[in-house]
Design a protein around this motif. Structure first.
Motif, PDB file in Angstrom:
ATOM      1  N   MET A  51       0.849  -1.193   0.000  1.00  0.00           N
ATOM      2  CA  MET A  51       0.000   0.000   0.000  1.00  0.00           C
ATOM      3  C   MET A  51       0.886   1.245   0.000  1.00  0.00           C
ATOM      4  SD  MET A  51      -2.927   1.193   2.756  1.00  0.00           S
ATOM      5  CE  MET A  51      -4.145  -0.030   2.252  1.00  0.00           C
ATOM      6  N   ASN A  52       0.645   2.144  -0.949  1.00  0.00           N
ATOM      7  CA  ASN A  52       1.396   3.393  -1.014  1.00  0.00           C
ATOM      8  C   ASN A  52       0.808   4.410  -0.040  1.00  0.00           C
ATOM      9  OD1 ASN A  52       2.884   2.243  -3.068  1.00  0.00           O
ATOM     10  ND2 ASN A  52       1.795   3.298  -4.704  1.00  0.00           N
ATOM     11  N   PHE A  53       1.670   5.290   0.469  1.00  0.00           N
ATOM     12  CA  PHE A  53       1.194   6.308   1.399  1.00  0.00           C
ATOM     13  C   PHE A  53       2.138   7.506   1.386  1.00  0.00           C
ATOM     14  CE2 PHE A  53       4.170   3.804   3.896  1.00  0.00           C
ATOM     15  CZ  PHE A  53       4.827   4.736   4.687  1.00  0.00           C
ATOM     16  N   GLY A  54       1.758   8.548   2.067  1.00  0.00           N
ATOM     17  CA  GLY A  54       2.569   9.753   2.183  1.00  0.00           C
ATOM     18  C   GLY A  54       1.750  10.816   2.916  1.00  0.00           C
ATOM     19  N   PHE A  55       2.237  11.993   2.920  1.00  0.00           N
ATOM     20  CA  PHE A  55       3.415  12.550   2.296  1.00  0.00           C
ATOM     21  C   PHE A  55       4.514  12.664   3.346  1.00  0.00           C
ATOM     22  CE2 PHE A  55       5.709  16.612   1.549  1.00  0.00           C
ATOM     23  CZ  PHE A  55       6.343  16.307   0.372  1.00  0.00           C
ATOM     24  N   LEU A  56       5.696  12.080   3.088  1.00  0.00           N
ATOM     25  CA  LEU A  56       6.762  12.043   4.084  1.00  0.00           C
ATOM     26  C   LEU A  56       8.099  12.338   3.429  1.00  0.00           C
ATOM     27  CD1 LEU A  56       7.907  11.321   6.905  1.00  0.00           C
ATOM     28  CD2 LEU A  56       7.932   8.924   6.159  1.00  0.00           C
ATOM     29  N   MET A  57       8.790  13.329   3.970  1.00  0.00           N
ATOM     30  CA  MET A  57      10.114  13.680   3.453  1.00  0.00           C
ATOM     31  C   MET A  57      11.183  13.004   4.314  1.00  0.00           C
ATOM     32  SD  MET A  57       9.776  17.648   2.144  1.00  0.00           S
ATOM     33  CE  MET A  57       9.193  18.339   3.686  1.00  0.00           C
ATOM     34  N   ASN A  58      11.291  11.704   4.165  1.00  0.00           N
ATOM     35  CA  ASN A  58      12.300  10.918   4.859  1.00  0.00           C
ATOM     36  C   ASN A  58      12.541   9.675   4.019  1.00  0.00           C
ATOM     37  OD1 ASN A  58      13.173   8.621   6.744  1.00  0.00           O
ATOM     38  ND2 ASN A  58      13.441  10.405   8.059  1.00  0.00           N
ATOM     39  N   SER A  59      13.785   9.440   3.644  1.00  0.00           N
ATOM     40  CA  SER A  59      14.085   8.374   2.683  1.00  0.00           C
ATOM     41  C   SER A  59      14.592   7.090   3.328  1.00  0.00           C
ATOM     42  CB  SER A  59      15.125   8.870   1.672  1.00  0.00           C
ATOM     43  OG  SER A  59      16.324   9.271   2.337  1.00  0.00           O
TER      44      SER A  59
END
Length: 300
Positions: free
Chosen positions: A1-9
């Motif tokens: 399952m795709n999700f976000g929004f997160l600025m952490n790799s």
């Protein structure tokens, strides 16, 4: 399952699952940075015109066109995916893990194409003061995974509601709305602790935070301390707000509380959430009014 929004790799592995960035993660981040309305750590909904909603009288009497207002609902691109070794898990479980993963960062994360309906933070220090390192993410998501698997359906639902409203409730602009949200979170925590037989039943409403603070070893904020009549500043504030439209002794909007509920109430609830999820952090011992940033430093 795709999700976000997160600025952490960071890539996180736990049990039979992993959380990774999508292949176009870098492009998505750059696109979002160039397109979103951002200020003070918050992502704001896009603006839309409501000129077409003006009636004939308004068009005749008022010279300006209709205003630009924030969109009621909006989406953000997915940046990450959660996958399982067996290729499938039920959606409820995945949504729970996504919400819990966001909680570790102090962010409200949603599955792809789900709708946001208010501003949300992009800065991980807006909703709580804890910074998550890679080990914290792995340990934290494993604890959240364990909570779900070891809990009955109603307790899973209650914890989801707690995490959801702890994060969402802080996005309100008005202090009385934020207070109301955190009170609901606290009551949800009490119900969950009772369901799991962690605490005994409080004799009256105002004693609920007292019982939980004692059980969890958390410093009780001054506004929750009981007086000889079994009342507290918190319980009186709550009762007058709920039943009389009075906040801080005046009609709603005419006075601000002397206590900093917007800081101390979420901090108090945060510690109880950590205890309920089994997140072992030294932050539990920090005083209610502390304003510093802390590392999770989670202990397995």
């Amino acid at each position: 399952m795709n999700f976000g929004f997160l600025m952490n790799s960071a890539k996180v592995n736990f049990y039979d699952a992993e959380i990774i960035t999508l292949p176009i993660y870098t492009q998505l981040i750059e696109r979002v940075r160039s397109e979103l309305d951002v200020a003070g750590g918050w992502i704001y909904p896009p603006l839309v015109s409501v000129d077409d909603k003006r009636n004939l009288c308004e068009k005749l009497q008022f010279k300006k066109n209709g205003p630009m207002v924030q969109e009621k609902y909006f989406t953000l691109p997915a940046t990450h995916s959660i996958t399982f070794a067996d290729g499938h898990q039920d959606d409820e479980f995945q949504r729970f893990l996504i919400l819990g993963y966001g909680f570790l960062f102090g962010l409200y994360l949603l599955p792809e194409n789900y709708l946001y309906f208010c501003k949300i933070p992009h800065n991980s220090l807006i909703l709580h003061p804890l910074i998550a390192g890679k080990n914290d993410c792995e340990i934290g998501i494993m604890k959240i995974y364990q909570f779900y698997k070891s809990s009955k359906s109603e307790d899973r639902k209650q914890m989801f509601a707690i995490l959801h409203w702890f994060l969402m409730g802080q996005t309100y602009d008005m202090e009385w709305d934020r207070f109301d949200a955190q009170y609901k979170v606290m009551d949800g925590l009490y119900r969950l602790a009772r369901s799991k037989k962690i605490i005994k039943k409080a004799p009256f409403h105002a004693s609920r935070p007292v019982f939980m603070a004692e059980k969890f070893g958390i410093q009780l904020p001054s506004w929750a301390v009981l007086d000889p009549k079994g009342k507290s500043e918190l319980s009186e504030m709550r009762n007058r707000l709920y039943h009389e439209a009075i906040f801080a002794g005046k009609p709603i909007g005419y006075e601000c509380p002397k206590n900093n509920y917007s800081l101390e109430f979420p901090n108090f609830n945060l510690k109880m959430i950590c205890k309920m999820l089994g997140l072992n952090t030294k932050y539990i011992n920090v005083p209610p009014g502390d304003r510093q940033v802390h590392a999770w430093d989670l202990i397995p």
